[in-house]
Design an enzyme around this catalytic site. Structure first.
Site, PDB file in Angstrom:
ATOM      1  N   ARG A   1       0.816  -1.215   0.000  1.00 48.25           N
ATOM      2  CA  ARG A   1       0.000   0.000   0.000  1.00 48.25           C
ATOM      3  C   ARG A   1       0.849   1.265   0.000  1.00 48.25           C
ATOM      4  NH1 ARG A   1      -3.748  -0.495   4.921  1.00 48.25           N
ATOM      5  NH2 ARG A   1      -1.822  -1.369   5.731  1.00 48.25           N
TER       6      ARG A   1
ATOM      7  N   ASN B   1      -6.035  -2.898   1.916  1.00 51.27           N
ATOM      8  CA  ASN B   1      -5.994  -4.346   2.085  1.00 51.27           C
ATOM      9  C   ASN B   1      -7.413  -4.856   2.219  1.00 51.27           C
ATOM     10  OD1 ASN B   1      -3.199  -4.528   2.087  1.00 51.27           O
ATOM     11  ND2 ASN B   1      -3.031  -4.483   4.305  1.00 51.27           N
TER      12      ASN B   1
END
Length: 89
Positions: A18, A36
């Site tokens: 990320r 996520n």
């Protein structure tokens, strides 16, 4: 301007996917978000000019150095007019 939703599976959580995506999106100049998913995948949305968005889709196929991308799903979606890129939960 285009929008793409990208779902990535493999070893993609716990490998700085990320944050690396956030940095790459900032460099590419695209808006959107990355998060996520509970099933172990990473989901991202990219909005912007076609070339930078497609660059980010290609980036998602590789991910950061520690990631092992096994499968990528790309979906074309209508623009929402996002202005920034964010990491979400």
């Amino acid at each position: 301007m285009i929008r793409r939703r990208v779902l990535v599976s493999g070893t993609v959580q716990g490998v700085f996917f990320r944050d690396s995506c956030r940095r790459a999106a900032a460099e590419a100049g695209v808006a959107g978000w990355v998060r996520n998913l509970p099933d172990g995948r990473v989901e991202a949305v990219f909005e912007g000019d076609e070339a930078p968005v497609e660059h980010m889709v290609a980036w998602m196929r590789r991910g950061p150095a520690r990631a092992e991308v096994e499968h990528v799903e790309v979906v074309e979606e209508p623009l929402e007019g996002l202005l920034v890129f964010a990491v979400t939960d």
